[in-house]
Structure formats: C-alpha cells, structure tokens
Design a protein around this motif. Structure first.
Motif, PDB file in Angstrom:
ATOM      1  N   GLU A  71     -30.405   5.068  -1.962  1.00  0.00           N
ATOM      2  CA  GLU A  71     -30.725   5.190  -3.254  1.00  0.00           C
ATOM      3  C   GLU A  71     -32.273   5.172  -3.587  1.00  0.00           C
ATOM      4  O   GLU A  71     -32.773   4.643  -4.490  1.00  0.00           O
ATOM      5  CB  GLU A  71     -30.135   4.005  -3.980  1.00  0.00           C
ATOM      6  CG  GLU A  71     -28.563   4.268  -4.138  1.00  0.00           C
ATOM      7  CD  GLU A  71     -27.993   2.767  -4.644  1.00  0.00           C
ATOM      8  OE1 GLU A  71     -28.629   1.757  -4.933  1.00  0.00           O
ATOM      9  OE2 GLU A  71     -26.916   2.936  -5.248  1.00  0.00           O
ATOM     10  N   ASP A 123     -17.919  10.462  -4.261  1.00  0.00           N
ATOM     11  CA  ASP A 123     -18.565  11.664  -4.788  1.00  0.00           C
ATOM     12  C   ASP A 123     -17.808  13.093  -4.437  1.00  0.00           C
ATOM     13  O   ASP A 123     -17.560  13.623  -5.635  1.00  0.00           O
ATOM     14  CB  ASP A 123     -20.058  12.023  -4.672  1.00  0.00           C
ATOM     15  CG  ASP A 123     -20.820  12.799  -5.396  1.00  0.00           C
ATOM     16  OD1 ASP A 123     -20.882  12.740  -6.586  1.00  0.00           O
ATOM     17  OD2 ASP A 123     -21.075  13.760  -4.752  1.00  0.00           O
ATOM     18  N   ARG A 175     -15.955  14.997  -7.645  1.00  0.00           N
ATOM     19  CA  ARG A 175     -16.329  16.422  -7.990  1.00  0.00           C
ATOM     20  C   ARG A 175     -15.081  17.529  -7.789  1.00  0.00           C
ATOM     21  O   ARG A 175     -14.890  18.364  -8.378  1.00  0.00           O
ATOM     22  CB  ARG A 175     -17.316  16.789  -7.193  1.00  0.00           C
ATOM     23  CG  ARG A 175     -18.661  16.164  -7.503  1.00  0.00           C
ATOM     24  CD  ARG A 175     -19.802  16.482  -6.576  1.00  0.00           C
ATOM     25  NE  ARG A 175     -21.168  15.773  -6.834  1.00  0.00           N
ATOM     26  CZ  ARG A 175     -21.838  16.212  -7.775  1.00  0.00           C
ATOM     27  NH1 ARG A 175     -21.675  17.328  -8.580  1.00  0.00           N
ATOM     28  NH2 ARG A 175     -22.843  15.597  -8.235  1.00  0.00           N
ATOM     29  N   SER A 211     -19.403  14.678 -11.264  1.00  0.00           N
ATOM     30  CA  SER A 211     -20.075  13.646 -10.255  1.00  0.00           C
ATOM     31  C   SER A 211     -19.628  12.170 -10.577  1.00  0.00           C
ATOM     32  O   SER A 211     -18.944  11.917 -11.672  1.00  0.00           O
ATOM     33  CB  SER A 211     -21.626  13.417 -10.576  1.00  0.00           C
ATOM     34  OG  SER A 211     -21.914  13.256 -11.650  1.00  0.00           O
ATOM     35  N   ASP A 239     -23.728   7.899 -10.754  1.00  0.00           N
ATOM     36  CA  ASP A 239     -25.013   8.458 -11.096  1.00  0.00           C
ATOM     37  C   ASP A 239     -25.482   7.923 -12.567  1.00  0.00           C
ATOM     38  O   ASP A 239     -26.336   8.592 -13.030  1.00  0.00           O
ATOM     39  CB  ASP A 239     -24.840   9.905 -10.918  1.00  0.00           C
ATOM     40  CG  ASP A 239     -24.187  10.668 -11.972  1.00  0.00           C
ATOM     41  OD1 ASP A 239     -23.736  11.807 -11.697  1.00  0.00           O
ATOM     42  OD2 ASP A 239     -23.705   9.966 -12.941  1.00  0.00           O
ATOM     43  N   ARG A 240     -24.580   7.283 -13.073  1.00  0.00           N
ATOM     44  CA  ARG A 240     -24.711   6.737 -14.742  1.00  0.00           C
ATOM     45  C   ARG A 240     -25.232   5.339 -14.604  1.00  0.00           C
ATOM     46  O   ARG A 240     -25.038   4.742 -15.498  1.00  0.00           O
ATOM     47  CB  ARG A 240     -23.441   6.954 -15.453  1.00  0.00           C
ATOM     48  CG  ARG A 240     -23.308   8.323 -15.539  1.00  0.00           C
ATOM     49  CD  ARG A 240     -21.744   8.475 -15.993  1.00  0.00           C
ATOM     50  NE  ARG A 240     -21.449   9.765 -16.418  1.00  0.00           N
ATOM     51  CZ  ARG A 240     -21.136  10.831 -15.667  1.00  0.00           C
ATOM     52  NH1 ARG A 240     -21.036  10.517 -14.430  1.00  0.00           N
ATOM     53  NH2 ARG A 240     -20.758  11.995 -16.075  1.00  0.00           N
ATOM     54  N   GLU A 258     -27.754  16.876 -14.137  1.00  0.00           N
ATOM     55  CA  GLU A 258     -27.381  18.037 -13.180  1.00  0.00           C
ATOM     56  C   GLU A 258     -27.562  19.239 -13.907  1.00  0.00           C
ATOM     57  O   GLU A 258     -26.650  19.602 -14.651  1.00  0.00           O
ATOM     58  CB  GLU A 258     -26.055  17.625 -12.384  1.00  0.00           C
ATOM     59  CG  GLU A 258     -26.085  16.494 -11.609  1.00  0.00           C
ATOM     60  CD  GLU A 258     -24.688  16.500 -10.641  1.00  0.00           C
ATOM     61  OE1 GLU A 258     -24.571  17.197  -9.974  1.00  0.00           O
ATOM     62  OE2 GLU A 258     -23.823  15.448 -11.105  1.00  0.00           O
ATOM     63  N   LEU A 264     -31.954  19.501 -10.344  1.00  0.00           N
ATOM     64  CA  LEU A 264     -31.733  18.065 -10.759  1.00  0.00           C
ATOM     65  C   LEU A 264     -33.026  17.621 -11.452  1.00  0.00           C
ATOM     66  O   LEU A 264     -34.201  17.888 -11.041  1.00  0.00           O
ATOM     67  CB  LEU A 264     -31.503  17.205  -9.390  1.00  0.00           C
ATOM     68  CG  LEU A 264     -30.333  17.712  -8.694  1.00  0.00           C
ATOM     69  CD1 LEU A 264     -30.306  16.693  -7.575  1.00  0.00           C
ATOM     70  CD2 LEU A 264     -28.905  17.689  -9.312  1.00  0.00           C
ATOM     71  N   LEU A 308     -27.368  10.402  -6.188  1.00  0.00           N
ATOM     72  CA  LEU A 308     -25.952  11.066  -6.632  1.00  0.00           C
ATOM     73  C   LEU A 308     -25.084  10.770  -5.112  1.00  0.00           C
ATOM     74  O   LEU A 308     -24.024  11.190  -5.124  1.00  0.00           O
ATOM     75  CB  LEU A 308     -26.071  12.320  -6.782  1.00  0.00           C
ATOM     76  CG  LEU A 308     -26.743  12.756  -8.065  1.00  0.00           C
ATOM     77  CD1 LEU A 308     -26.905  14.395  -8.218  1.00  0.00           C
ATOM     78  CD2 LEU A 308     -26.130  12.273  -9.379  1.00  0.00           C
ATOM     79  N   ARG A 332     -25.904  11.850  -2.253  1.00  0.00           N
ATOM     80  CA  ARG A 332     -26.125  12.921  -1.454  1.00  0.00           C
ATOM     81  C   ARG A 332     -27.421  13.128  -0.759  1.00  0.00           C
ATOM     82  O   ARG A 332     -28.232  12.352  -0.796  1.00  0.00           O
ATOM     83  CB  ARG A 332     -25.934  14.354  -2.404  1.00  0.00           C
ATOM     84  CG  ARG A 332     -24.754  14.149  -3.147  1.00  0.00           C
ATOM     85  CD  ARG A 332     -24.344  15.798  -3.518  1.00  0.00           C
ATOM     86  NE  ARG A 332     -25.447  16.267  -4.338  1.00  0.00           N
ATOM     87  CZ  ARG A 332     -25.316  16.582  -5.702  1.00  0.00           C
ATOM     88  NH1 ARG A 332     -24.155  15.908  -6.244  1.00  0.00           N
ATOM     89  NH2 ARG A 332     -26.083  17.142  -6.213  1.00  0.00           N
TER      90      ARG A 332
END
Length: 435
Positions: free
Chosen positions: A57, A96, A100, A106, A110-111, A150, A156, A305, A307
C-alpha cells in the motif's frame, strides 16, 4: 428503599432459574480465543519459517508495538498482525479480481477512509524510485471519497487531489496568510524568495478523468479559486501554461499514467523555470539531451488498488554552457540537507540557493545542480521534527525556493505553515540578515 444485594458468586454460577444468571458462552469464547491466537501468532510463525510480508500500500509496514507505546501496545497489535500476514497481498489481489470480474468495479479497499496522513513525503527514497508516492490516505475520515480515481485508457489519479480541495485542513485564506508571512520574513532578511507549486495530475491531465466521481463539482470549483489566489495573493509561479506547452511539444502528458507524480520531463521544466525566475535569460545556452536508457520503476497508485504497475520515463543530460553534463543522479535522502557544489560556468546561477520541497522536488533533484552551482536540497517535512535545522539551512543561503505540490498546499498540511516554524525562522533570520 434498600437495593437488593448482589450474589456472592459469579453470575455464571447462579442457578439457571435465577434472574441474574448469565452463561459464559464457553464454546463461543473458546473459539474466539483460538481465532485471536491464530491471528496474532500467524505472522510470528510465518516469520520463523522464513516467510516475509511485503509492502502493498505504498507505506511502511506497521512496527510491532512496544511497552513504550502505553495502551498503544494493545491497540497497535491488530495493525501489526494484519500488515505482516504474508498471504495478504495474494488475498487483496484475489478480492480485487472477484470484484472486477463479477461486479464490474474495483474492490472496496480503494475507498479507504482511514490511514496515515498523505501530507508530506518521506524523501529517503532513492531517485531511481522517483521518490515516495506520498499516496497514503489521510487519518481523518472522508466517507464517500475514493483513494484512487480510475480514469479512461488505464489512467489513475490520486484521490487526495480531490479531498485536498473539498476537505482542507484549514481555509485557503489561512494558508496564503502563512505563506506570505514566510515570504515577508525571508525578504526582510535580504534574501530572495520563490514559491513554486507543481500542479496535480488531475489539473494538468484532466482528459482521462472519469466522467463523474465523489467530490468532482467541489474540486473543480475550488481548484479555480486555488490557482487564482495562490498566484495573485501568494505570488506563486504558475507552471500550468509552461507544462501545457511542453506537453504539446513532446506529444504526450508530463505525468505518469499510473502514478501521482510528473515525469522527469515535468521536473526538468520546473528547474528551467526556476532558473529563469532567479536570473532571466540564464538558460539561453542550455543543451538538453535524453539519456539512452529509460528509467523504469514501480508506480505508486496501483498498490492502493491491490495491483502492481510501473512507470517508464526518459531522463536527461543538461549542459548549461554546452560543455559538461552537470546533472547528478544518486540516492537522495532529503530528510537532511544535501549540498551540491559545481564549478560555476555560463548558464548557472552562482548565488547559494536552498530548495525546500516534497516528492515533486525530489524528482527534480538530479537537475538542480545543473542550474545552480551551489544548491542545498531539503524536504520541508523536516520542519516538523526539526524546525531549527530548516531555519538554519535557510539562513545559510541567499535564494530560498519553496516547492509545494498543489494537493499539499490546497489541503493546508505542510508543516512549514505552522506558526511555530514561522516564529523559529523569524528568530534565526533576524540574527543573520544579508547586508
């Protein structure tokens, strides 16, 4: 009326018929204790087995709490255990993918609305990593905002670009007042002061932003006010026209697709603009040529995210007089002042200069020695743990450059804005004016 006496035994030992009887829930309690033991012991067992957790992160893993933390030793255990689960990265990626694939969006991590302050970077990262992302989420809660926006074609954007405008730590008028106090203190001491504000990616590359997102209307409105006031009232350099022209000339944006920062193209444009502000015409004979190899390093936003992604950037050689390349690529730890001196030549500013900056300034670090023959670089975040060091460093120089990225300044979060630092700087410069 006398209150009834409480039983002399634990409520679980009372007869079931008694009105105060409360069972221990023994089976459930045992299961809960076993689960807690596994959760907290798993990281240690895995570590002994040679398995290591990784940072996913864009922040440092939580340290194991100590008795010195007081009650924080207890409250900090969950964060430590969560961070050090070695399968956490795989689990995040799996969640994730499921979100998706089956729901078309996502995963909700991510929030996030909690976490460390994004405010000031940790400029210990080497320049080959383009510095820290400063993309950690604020510790205040901002329900409804996104960590990462996104956009289209894989672009991004850092969600704090929006939060900084809509939920600033202090009103913009207060931020500008503090900036002008700093300017006044520096200029009254006989020094030159330059304020430069690198624009956010969402400001310079809006064409790939999603059509709608939380805070869009607020951010758009506040952004216009921010740039109007920070240039007119605080005297900041407006790099936006310069960056737009440079992007058109190069045929591509000067910001990374999956990162919250600008490329070396953008950083170099800022260095050239700074040199011209301090000494107009000084860059007239500069020769700038790209290096043969591209710089490749991890992008900061995909990590938020769950990723991974990478940045690819050109780097440059700068010959201020057309002769030797004066750039300097190395690991820049800007938590302490780093001074670079070069033999002065045409195309260089010779007045001792200090650049107080953040991660955007860190990206410019290799090019500043090509513009200034005597330049010291320091992260302004150092003003929080050691305001005296920053004040003394400023006092050692004739030109003072303050670089603060748009989102940090709009959010009102740099420690330089604290009145305590302004007072420290005032006292130090009063002792060492330039005649």
């Amino acid at each position: 009326m006398d209150s009834p006496e409480l039983p002399a035994v634990h409520e679980a030992w009372l007869p079931r018929e008694h009105s105060l009887h409360r069972p221990r829930h023994g089976g459930k309690q045992t299961l809960a204790l076993v689960c807690a033991l596994v959760f907290f012991a798993a990281p240690t067992v895995m570590w002994i087995g040679g398995m290591r957790a990784t940072e996913i992160e864009n922040r440092k893993l939580a340290d194991f709490p100590t008795p010195a933390d007081g009650w924080g030793m207890v409250t900090g255990l969950p964060a430590w255990a969560t961070d050090h689960l070695v399968f956490r990265s795989g689990a995040v990626h799996a969640v994730d993918w499921v979100s998706r694939t089956f729901f078309g969006e996502s995963a909700t991590f991510d929030r996030g609305t909690t976490g460390p302050l994004p405010s000031e970077p940790e400029p210990q990262a080497p320049i080959v990593d383009d510095g820290p992302g400063s993309t950690e989420w604020p510790d205040q809660q901002y329900p409804g905002y996104l960590r990462v926006l996104e956009g289209n074609e894989g672009w991004l954007y850092f969600g704090y670009d929006v939060v900084a405008k809509c939920e600033p730590a202090q009103p913009l008028v207060d931020t500008i007042r503090q900036l002008n106090l700093i300017r006044d203190v520096v200029e009254r001491s006989g020094r030159e002061f330059v304020l430069v504000v690198p624009p956010d990616k969402s400001t310079m590359v809006p064409q790939f932003l999603p059509g709608d997102y939380p805070g869009k209307d607020c951010a758009d409105t506040e952004s216009e006010q921010f740039w109007r006031e920070v240039t007119l009232l605080a005297g900041a350099m407006d790099l936006r026209p310069l960056l737009r022209t440079a992007a058109d000339r190069r045929g591509h944006p000067l910001y990374y697709r999956e990162d919250s920062h600008w490329t070396h193209d953008g950083a170099l444009e800022m260095v050239r603009a700074l040199a011209e502000r301090v000494e107009p015409g000084v860059t007239r004979d500069w020769q700038v040529t790209p290096n043969a190899d591209k710089l490749v390093f991890p992008a900061d936003l995909p990590a938020l995210l769950g990723r991974t992604g990478e940045n690819i950037s050109a780097t440059y050689q700068v010959r201020p007089d057309g002769g030797a390349d004066r750039t300097e690529f190395r690991a820049w730890d800007l938590r302490k002042p780093i001074r670079t001196t070069e033999m002065p030549t045409n195309g260089m500013i010779t007045r001792p200069t200090v650049v107080l900056g953040d991660s955007f300034g860190l990206g410019a670090a290799p090019y500043l020695p090509a513009a200034f023959s005597d330049v010291t670089q320091l992260s302004y975040s150092t003003a929080r743990p050691d305001p005296g060091l920053v004040a003394r460093t400023v006092a050692d120089h004739e030109v003072v450059v303050l670089e603060i990225v748009e989102r940090n300044l709009a959010g009102g979060i740099p420690s330089l804005l604290d009145q305590a630092f302004v007072d420290t700087l005032t006292a130090e410069l009063a002792k060492r004016p330039i005649r």
